[in-house]
Design a protein around this motif. Structure first.
Motif, short mmCIF file in Angstrom:
data_model
loop_
_atom_site.label_atom_id
_atom_site.label_comp_id
_atom_site.label_asym_id
_atom_site.label_seq_id
_atom_site.Cartn_x
_atom_site.Cartn_y
_atom_site.Cartn_z
N ILE A 1 -2.60 -12.75 16.19
CA ILE A 1 -1.53 -12.72 15.33
C ILE A 1 -0.06 -12.38 16.06
N ALA A 2 -0.22 -11.90 17.43
CA ALA A 2 0.90 -11.75 18.27
C ALA A 2 1.23 -12.96 18.82
N LYS A 3 0.07 -13.81 19.23
CA LYS A 3 0.61 -15.17 19.84
C LYS A 3 1.24 -16.03 19.00
N GLY A 4 1.21 -15.89 17.49
CA GLY A 4 1.70 -16.62 16.65
C GLY A 4 1.14 -17.75 16.12
N LEU A 5 -0.35 -17.41 16.22
CA LEU A 5 -1.11 -18.53 15.56
C LEU A 5 -1.26 -18.45 14.04
N ASP A 6 -1.32 -19.76 13.54
CA ASP A 6 -1.12 -20.06 12.16
C ASP A 6 -2.26 -19.24 11.38
N GLN A 7 -2.02 -18.55 10.29
CA GLN A 7 -2.78 -17.87 9.59
C GLN A 7 -4.16 -18.26 9.12
N LYS A 8 -3.96 -19.47 8.60
CA LYS A 8 -5.16 -20.24 8.21
C LYS A 8 -6.09 -20.39 9.44
N THR A 9 -5.42 -20.81 10.48
CA THR A 9 -6.38 -20.65 11.71
C THR A 9 -7.05 -19.33 12.25
N ILE A 10 -6.13 -18.26 12.10
CA ILE A 10 -6.67 -17.20 12.29
C ILE A 10 -8.07 -16.63 11.20
N PHE A 11 -7.68 -16.99 10.11
CA PHE A 11 -8.63 -16.74 9.13
C PHE A 11 -9.97 -17.23 9.08
#
Length: 264
Positions: free
Chosen positions: A224-234
Motif C-alpha cells: 500500500i505504501a508503494k502505491g500499488l493499485d488496490q485491485k493488484t494488492i487484493f
C-alpha cells in the motif's frame, strides 16, 4: 511436493492408528455379546460357536485385527449382521444419495461462504459488516433439523416452489434428459440448502478472520505504501494468501462433511 508427500504419509499412519484404537475398543469395552445382538436367541451354543468360527471371532484379538486389516486392504469390508448383506453393498446403496445432495451442499457452503467472508472483510467496521457478522452467527447456531422444517413449511407448503421430500418425482423415468435434470435440482435444493447453511456461516466467518489477519501483515502495508493499485494488492497478495487456510479447511472438512451426511 515434499510437503504433500509428508502429509500423505502422516495421514496413512494416523488412519492406521485410528483403526487400531477403534478395533480394540469395540472388543475390549464391556457390552452385550455378539450372540445377544446379532444372532437368534433360539440357536444352540454349538451353532453360535460355528458361526463365530466361520467369521474368525473366536481367534485372539491380534489375529482378528490382522485378518480384518488384510480384508480391508484387499477391498473386502465384511458382512453386515444388521442389514444381512455385504458392507460394500450398504455403502454403494447410500453413496448415490450422499453424492447427489452432499456435494452440492459442500459446494454451496464453501462457495457462498468464501464470497460472503471476503465481502465482509473488505467492509470491515461498516454497518453491512456488522449485519453480516450477526446474521452468520444466527445461521451457524440454527440446528439443521429445525432449519429443514422451516424451509419445507416456507418453500414447499406456503409457496409450493420445491417438493417436500424424495430425490425425484414418481414419473421420473418418463421425463426426458433435461426434465430429469430440472426435476432432480428441484428435489435436492432444500436438502442441500439445509445441510450447507450452518457450515457456510462458519466458513464465511473463518474467511473473514483470515482476510483480516492477512490485511494486518507487513507486506500488505508495504504494498500500500508503494502505491500499488488496490485491485493488484487484493488479487495478487491478499486473496491468494487468505485462501490457503480455507483450502486446507476444505480438504479437512469435505470427507467429514459427506460422512456425517451419509450417517444421517
Amino acid at each position: 511436493m515434499g510437503f504433500i508427500l509428508k502429509r500423505l504419509i502422516n495421514s496413512i499412519f494416523l488412519s492406521f492408528g485410528i483403526a487400531i484404537v477403534v478395533f480394540l475398543l469395540l472388543r475390549i469395552l464391556p457390552s452385550v455379546s455378539f450372540s445377544d445382538i446379532y444372532l437368534n436367541p433360539r440357536l444352540s451354543e454349538e451353532m453360535i460357536r460355528r458361526i463365530k468360527s466361520a467369521y474368525g471371532l473366536d481367534e485372539p484379538i491380534s489375529i482378528q485385527f490382522l485378518n480384518w486389516l488384510k480384508e480391508i486392504i484387499t477391498g473386502n469390508l465384511g458382512f453386515s449382521f444388521i442389514y444381512r448383506k455385504p458392507v460394500i453393498n450398504c455403502i454403494m446403496e447410500s453413496l448415490s444419495s450422499t453424492l447427489t445432495i452432499g456435494i452440492p451442499a459442500l459446494v454451496f457452503s464453501f462457495g457462498v461462504g468464501i464470497l460472503i467472508g471476503i465481502q465482509s472483510a473488505r467492509n470491515r467496521g461498516k454497518l453491512i459488516d456488522r449485519i453480516t457478522t450477526s446474521s452468520l452467527l444466527v445461521l451457524y447456531s440454527i440446528p439443521s433439523f429445525w432449519l429443514g422444517i422451516i424451509l419445507i413449511l416456507l418453500f414447499s407448503y406456503t409457496f409450493r416452489l420445491f417438493p417436500p421430500s424424495g430425490l425425484h418425482s414418481f414419473n421420473f423415468n418418463e421425463l426426458n434428459f433435461f426434465e430429469k435434470i430440472f426435476d432432480l435440482l428441484r428435489h435436492i435444493f432444500l436438502p442441500a440448502l439445509t445441510l450447507g447453511t450452518p457450515p457456510m456461516a462458519a466458513i464465511a466467518r473463518f474467511t473473514r478472520n483470515t482476510m483480516l489477519k492477512v490485511l494486518s501483515q507487513t507486506y500488505i502495508k508495504t504494498a500500500i505504501a508503494k502505491g500499488l493499485d488496490q485491485k493488484t494488492i487484493f488479487y495478487r497478495h491478499i486473496l491468494p494468501n487468505a485462501l490457503l487456510p480455507v483450502i486446507t479447511l476444505f480438504w479437512a472438512l469435505s470427507s467429514n462433511f459427506l460422512c456425517r451426511f451419509n450417517s444421517d
